[in-house]
Design a protein around this motif. Sequence first.
Motif, PDB file in Angstrom:
ATOM      1  N   ILE A  53       0.837  -1.202   0.000  1.00  0.00           N
ATOM      2  CA  ILE A  53       0.000   0.000   0.000  1.00  0.00           C
ATOM      3  C   ILE A  53       0.872   1.253   0.000  1.00  0.00           C
ATOM      4  O   ILE A  53       0.624   2.194  -0.752  1.00  0.00           O
ATOM      5  CB  ILE A  53      -0.956   0.004   1.209  1.00  0.00           C
ATOM      6  CG1 ILE A  53      -2.057  -1.031   1.011  1.00  0.00           C
ATOM      7  CG2 ILE A  53      -1.574   1.389   1.427  1.00  0.00           C
ATOM      8  CD1 ILE A  53      -2.937  -1.236   2.226  1.00  0.00           C
ATOM      9  N   LYS A  54       1.906   1.234   0.831  1.00  0.00           N
ATOM     10  CA  LYS A  54       2.796   2.400   0.911  1.00  0.00           C
ATOM     11  C   LYS A  54       3.441   2.722  -0.438  1.00  0.00           C
ATOM     12  O   LYS A  54       3.622   3.873  -0.786  1.00  0.00           O
ATOM     13  CB  LYS A  54       3.887   2.167   1.950  1.00  0.00           C
ATOM     14  CG  LYS A  54       3.392   2.196   3.371  1.00  0.00           C
ATOM     15  CD  LYS A  54       4.521   1.902   4.340  1.00  0.00           C
ATOM     16  CE  LYS A  54       4.019   1.784   5.762  1.00  0.00           C
ATOM     17  NZ  LYS A  54       5.090   1.405   6.697  1.00  0.00           N
ATOM     18  N   SER A  55       3.788   1.664  -1.181  1.00  0.00           N
ATOM     19  CA  SER A  55       4.442   1.882  -2.475  1.00  0.00           C
ATOM     20  C   SER A  55       3.446   1.841  -3.640  1.00  0.00           C
ATOM     21  O   SER A  55       3.851   1.855  -4.795  1.00  0.00           O
ATOM     22  CB  SER A  55       5.536   0.827  -2.688  1.00  0.00           C
ATOM     23  OG  SER A  55       4.974  -0.470  -2.726  1.00  0.00           O
ATOM     24  N   GLU A  56       2.175   1.775  -3.303  1.00  0.00           N
ATOM     25  CA  GLU A  56       1.102   1.716  -4.303  1.00  0.00           C
ATOM     26  C   GLU A  56       1.284   0.564  -5.283  1.00  0.00           C
ATOM     27  O   GLU A  56       1.012   0.674  -6.475  1.00  0.00           O
ATOM     28  CB  GLU A  56       0.963   3.053  -5.026  1.00  0.00           C
ATOM     29  CG  GLU A  56       0.572   4.188  -4.098  1.00  0.00           C
ATOM     30  CD  GLU A  56       0.362   5.511  -4.805  1.00  0.00           C
ATOM     31  OE1 GLU A  56       0.396   5.541  -6.054  1.00  0.00           O
ATOM     32  OE2 GLU A  56       0.153   6.511  -4.101  1.00  0.00           O
ATOM     33  N   ASP A  57       1.743  -0.553  -4.771  1.00  0.00           N
ATOM     34  CA  ASP A  57       1.935  -1.772  -5.567  1.00  0.00           C
ATOM     35  C   ASP A  57       0.672  -2.627  -5.438  1.00  0.00           C
ATOM     36  O   ASP A  57       0.581  -3.542  -4.631  1.00  0.00           O
ATOM     37  CB  ASP A  57       3.163  -2.536  -5.056  1.00  0.00           C
ATOM     38  CG  ASP A  57       3.445  -3.798  -5.845  1.00  0.00           C
ATOM     39  OD1 ASP A  57       2.668  -4.133  -6.775  1.00  0.00           O
ATOM     40  OD2 ASP A  57       4.452  -4.468  -5.525  1.00  0.00           O
ATOM     41  N   TRP A  58      -0.320  -2.295  -6.260  1.00  0.00           N
ATOM     42  CA  TRP A  58      -1.631  -2.925  -6.132  1.00  0.00           C
ATOM     43  C   TRP A  58      -1.630  -4.374  -6.580  1.00  0.00           C
ATOM     44  O   TRP A  58      -2.440  -5.174  -6.101  1.00  0.00           O
ATOM     45  CB  TRP A  58      -2.669  -2.102  -6.864  1.00  0.00           C
ATOM     46  CG  TRP A  58      -2.649  -0.677  -6.387  1.00  0.00           C
ATOM     47  CD1 TRP A  58      -2.325   0.432  -7.118  1.00  0.00           C
ATOM     48  CD2 TRP A  58      -2.896  -0.213  -5.052  1.00  0.00           C
ATOM     49  NE1 TRP A  58      -2.365   1.555  -6.327  1.00  0.00           N
ATOM     50  CE2 TRP A  58      -2.719   1.187  -5.043  1.00  0.00           C
ATOM     51  CE3 TRP A  58      -3.235  -0.839  -3.860  1.00  0.00           C
ATOM     52  CZ2 TRP A  58      -2.878   1.956  -3.909  1.00  0.00           C
ATOM     53  CZ3 TRP A  58      -3.406  -0.069  -2.723  1.00  0.00           C
ATOM     54  CH2 TRP A  58      -3.228   1.305  -2.750  1.00  0.00           C
ATOM     55  N   LYS A  59      -0.732  -4.732  -7.457  1.00  0.00           N
ATOM     56  CA  LYS A  59      -0.633  -6.128  -7.889  1.00  0.00           C
ATOM     57  C   LYS A  59      -0.219  -7.016  -6.706  1.00  0.00           C
ATOM     58  O   LYS A  59      -0.846  -8.043  -6.438  1.00  0.00           O
ATOM     59  CB  LYS A  59       0.367  -6.262  -9.031  1.00  0.00           C
ATOM     60  CG  LYS A  59       0.504  -7.683  -9.523  1.00  0.00           C
ATOM     61  CD  LYS A  59       1.488  -7.787 -10.678  1.00  0.00           C
ATOM     62  CE  LYS A  59       1.520  -9.230 -11.148  1.00  0.00           C
ATOM     63  NZ  LYS A  59       2.826  -9.720 -11.407  1.00  0.00           N
ATOM     64  N   THR A  60       0.830  -6.616  -6.005  1.00  0.00           N
ATOM     65  CA  THR A  60       1.282  -7.376  -4.842  1.00  0.00           C
ATOM     66  C   THR A  60       0.211  -7.387  -3.761  1.00  0.00           C
ATOM     67  O   THR A  60      -0.049  -8.418  -3.144  1.00  0.00           O
ATOM     68  CB  THR A  60       2.594  -6.791  -4.279  1.00  0.00           C
ATOM     69  OG1 THR A  60       3.607  -6.898  -5.281  1.00  0.00           O
ATOM     70  CG2 THR A  60       3.040  -7.511  -3.023  1.00  0.00           C
ATOM     71  N   PHE A  61      -0.424  -6.242  -3.545  1.00  0.00           N
ATOM     72  CA  PHE A  61      -1.491  -6.162  -2.556  1.00  0.00           C
ATOM     73  C   PHE A  61      -2.590  -7.177  -2.857  1.00  0.00           C
ATOM     74  O   PHE A  61      -3.042  -7.906  -1.968  1.00  0.00           O
ATOM     75  CB  PHE A  61      -2.072  -4.745  -2.520  1.00  0.00           C
ATOM     76  CG  PHE A  61      -3.211  -4.596  -1.560  1.00  0.00           C
ATOM     77  CD1 PHE A  61      -2.966  -4.385  -0.216  1.00  0.00           C
ATOM     78  CD2 PHE A  61      -4.524  -4.683  -1.999  1.00  0.00           C
ATOM     79  CE1 PHE A  61      -4.021  -4.253   0.684  1.00  0.00           C
ATOM     80  CE2 PHE A  61      -5.580  -4.558  -1.112  1.00  0.00           C
ATOM     81  CZ  PHE A  61      -5.324  -4.344   0.228  1.00  0.00           C
TER      82      PHE A  61
END
Length: 83
Positions: free
Chosen positions: A56-64
């Motif tokens: 979330i902090k890095s806005e990595d929505w795929k990993t999220f």
Amino acid sequence: MKKVTLAIVLIALFSVTESANGKLRNKQEADEFLSEYCIELITSIKDSYLSQKEAIKSEDWKTFSEKGRWIHGVSEIYSKLCK
């Protein structure tokens, strides 16, 4: 996808548990194994949750999203075996 998740979790957990290398001889051994297994499931959920927070902090929505699916699969197993 759920079958793959289940298979991965089972393989990972069996590989780290000594009881998986042999047959369980009594209910006490079975209960001890299940207790350890359930703790490993919760540990996996916690680790994935922490990864989600970083994503979330890095806005990595795929990993999220991937971690969310993993958490869902592991929590299904937990709900069937550990409660």
